[in-house]
Design a protein around this motif. Structure first.
Motif, short mmCIF file in Angstrom:
data_model
loop_
_atom_site.label_atom_id
_atom_site.label_comp_id
_atom_site.label_asym_id
_atom_site.label_seq_id
_atom_site.Cartn_x
_atom_site.Cartn_y
_atom_site.Cartn_z
N VAL A 291 -0.73 77.28 30.66
CA VAL A 291 0.30 76.68 31.51
C VAL A 291 0.06 77.11 32.94
N LEU B 145 4.54 71.73 25.05
CA LEU B 145 3.43 72.47 24.45
C LEU B 145 3.19 72.05 23.01
N GLU B 146 4.24 71.68 22.32
CA GLU B 146 4.13 71.33 20.90
C GLU B 146 4.24 69.83 20.66
N THR C 202 -4.23 67.23 28.47
CA THR C 202 -3.68 67.72 29.72
C THR C 202 -2.37 67.00 30.05
N ILE D 47 -0.31 81.67 24.24
CA ILE D 47 -0.11 80.89 25.45
C ILE D 47 -0.41 81.75 26.67
N PRO E 71 -8.56 75.85 25.03
CA PRO E 71 -7.21 75.65 24.49
C PRO E 71 -6.99 74.20 24.04
N CYS F 1 -9.43 69.00 27.75
CA CYS F 1 -8.52 69.13 26.61
C CYS F 1 -7.29 68.27 26.91
N VAL G 143 -4.22 72.54 24.67
CA VAL G 143 -3.43 71.82 25.67
C VAL G 143 -3.37 72.60 26.97
N PHE G 144 -3.41 71.86 28.06
CA PHE G 144 -3.29 72.42 29.41
C PHE G 144 -2.10 71.72 30.07
N ASP H 129 -4.14 78.99 22.57
CA ASP H 129 -3.70 77.68 22.08
C ASP H 129 -3.27 76.77 23.23
N ALA H 130 -2.77 77.39 24.29
CA ALA H 130 -2.29 76.60 25.43
C ALA H 130 -2.43 77.41 26.71
N SER I 76 0.32 63.46 26.68
CA SER I 76 -0.68 63.82 27.69
C SER I 76 -0.42 62.96 28.91
#
Length: 296
Positions: free
Chosen positions: A62, A207-208, A153, A3, A104, A151, A106-107, A59-60, A212
């Protein structure tokens, strides 16, 4: 997870980094100076400079970047910096994600409850329309910049983060602890709030998750400014009788008063609750008790 956090040294970023590392995640951070340690990546968000390699393979990502909301009159230059520090940094991250070889999954990008403007007693969910104050316009542009990332978001519309460590609360606690605190303005304006502990936990949860789009980050028990101050005063064993008139706040604080202090947003964390997030401090009473514990 791997992350990458922008704004990792700030109030929320520090708490989130500590929580994620305690759960075994690999946390890296963006810094506005030459990188000096493993897990650091240099960037210049104002100039739009960020090597896509920094986000590739994460993976992410932030995004918690943005200048602090000062408790003093907002000058024209301060307002310009307040907006650009949020919008430019977000655009820089979204552009780097779009250019990354391995973007990534996820954003997560910060926004604020000010997105909704000044809405009185109206109940506000993620489907509610935006407002027409200065900070609502900032939040709209801030969120739009984040949507450039190709991605999943998540836009986190965060309320007032309650912690005695930093932010707005310490300024409220000083007069309360001296016994001269009280409501700001009428005290009837709704302040969406969340403890720092729940803020970090909610970000980690998102995050998990498979969510979105916009997510309201606030406690499930709406409270007015008067309710919050009264609960804190009671927990501290102090009176809260000294009201600060609305006109005085506007005269002294200007745009800060009309964009933050006197704004009413009766916000609900509908999507967060529906996704199954469990709050540690869901009520005003539990928040006040948690804050008092942090002071000892």
């Amino acid at each position: 997870m791997k992350i990458l956090i922008a704004g990792a040294s700030g109030l929320i970023g520090s708490a989130l980094s500590q929580l994620l590392r305690s759960r075994g995640h690999d946390v890296a951070r963006l810094v506005r100076r030459p990188a000096r340690a493993a897990g650091e990546y240099a960037w210049d968000p104002a100039a739009g400079i960020l090597d896509p390699q920094a986000v590739s393979g994460q993976d992410a990502v932030v995004n918690l970047s943005g200048s602090a909301l000062r408790l003093r009159p907002w000058t024209r230059s301060f307002k310009e910096n307040l907006a650009s520090s949020r919008i430019a940094s977000t655009r820089t991250l979204a552009t780097a994600i779009a250019a990354a070889e391995q973007p990534p999954g996820v954003f997560v990008s910060q926004s604020g409850s000010a997105y909704y403007g000044n809405r009185g007693d109206e109940l506000l969910t993620e489907e509610s329309s935006t407002g027409d104050i200065f900070m609502a316009d900032v939040c709209r542009k801030w969120e739009q910049a984040a949507l450039g990332a190709p991605c999943r978001t998540i836009i986190t519309r965060t309320g007032i983060v309650m912690t005695p460590r930093a932010g707005a609360l310490p300024r409220l606690l000083v007069p309360l602890r001296l016994g001269v605190g009280g409501p700001l303005g009428s005290g009837k304006q709704w302040w969406p709030w969340i403890t720092l502990e729940d803020e970090a936990a909610a970000l980690a949860f998102l995050l998990e998750s498979d969510l979105s789009g916009p997510v309201n980050l606030c406690a499930p028990e709406p409270a007015t400014a008067g309710d919050l101050i009264a609960a804190l005063a009671e927990e501290l064993g102090k009176p809260a009788r000294f009201r600060v008139p609305e006109q005085l706040l506007k005269a002294v604080l200007g745009d800060l008063a009309t964009n933050m202090v006197l704004v009413s947003d009766r916000m609900l964390p509908r999507r967060l609750e529906e996704a199954g997030f469990a709050f540690g401090q869901p009520t005003v009473r539990e928040m006040a008790r948690w804050v008092a514990q942090q002071l000892h």
